[in-house]
Scaffold this motif. Structure first.
Motif: not given
Length: 148
Positions: A40-67
Motif C-alpha cells: 500500500r505504501h511503496r515509498w516506505n522501504v522499512k516495511y519491505k525490510d521488516l517483511s523480508i526479516i519476518t518472512g525469513t523467520l517464518l521460513l526458519l520456524v517452519l523448517g524447525l517445525q517440520i523437522n
C-alpha cells in the motif's frame, strides 16, 4: 534407575509443539500485515525490510517445525512399540497396564518391567521376535518413577 509408567508413555506428546505452531501463526500474520502494508505504501522501504526479516523467520520456524514433526512421528512409533510390549506383558502377568512401569521409552533388548509384585526382565530370542518374562531381584535399587 528410571522407570516410566504406562500413562507417561501414552501421553508423552510434547506441549511445546503447540507453542511453535502459535509462533508460526503469529509470524505468518505479522508477515502478511507487513507485506500488505508495504504494498500500500511503496515509498516506505522499512516495511519491505521488516517483511523480508519476518518472512525469513517464518521460513526458519517452519523448517524447525517440520523437522520436529518428523522426529515426533518416529518417537511416537517407537513409543507405540513399547506400549504394545507393556500391554502384552500386562496380559501375561494378569494386571492392568496402568500398574506397570518400564525402564525405557523405546524398545530395546534390556527391558525391565516394574510390576506391583516385583521386577521382571524381558529376555528376547536371537531375532527379537519373542521374549521370555523372567522375575528378577534388584539389589539396592535406586528407583525413580516418572509418572507425567
Amino acid at each position: 534407575m528410571t522407570f516410566y509408567t504406562y500413562h507417561y508413555l501414552t501421553t508423552q506428546h510434547s506441549t511445546w509443539q503447540y507453542l511453535r505452531i502459535a509462533l508460526l501463526i503469529a509470524l505468518l500474520v505479522a508477515f502478511m500485515g507487513l507485506f500488505f502494508y508495504y504494498l500500500r505504501h511503496r515509498w516506505n522501504v522499512k516495511y519491505k525490510d521488516l517483511s523480508i526479516i519476518t518472512g525469513t523467520l517464518l521460513l526458519l520456524v517452519l523448517g524447525l517445525q517440520i523437522n520436529s514433526l518428523v522426529s515426533l512421528r518416529s518417537a511416537s512409533e517407537q513409543t507405540g512399540e513399547i506400549t504394545g510390549i507393556v500391554t502384552n506383558v500386562a496380559q501375561q502377568l494378569r494386571v492392568s497396564p496402568k500398574k506397570l512401569a518400564v525402564n525405557a521409552t523405546t524398545s530395546n533388548t534390556n527391558l525391565l518391567i516394574k510390576a506391583p509384585d516385583g521386577y521382571y526382565r524381558l529376555d528376547y530370542n536371537s531375532d527379537n521376535s519373542a521374549y521370555l518374562i523372567e522375575k528378577v531381584t534388584l539389589h539396592q535399587p535406586k528407583i525413580k518413577l516418572v509418572k507425567e
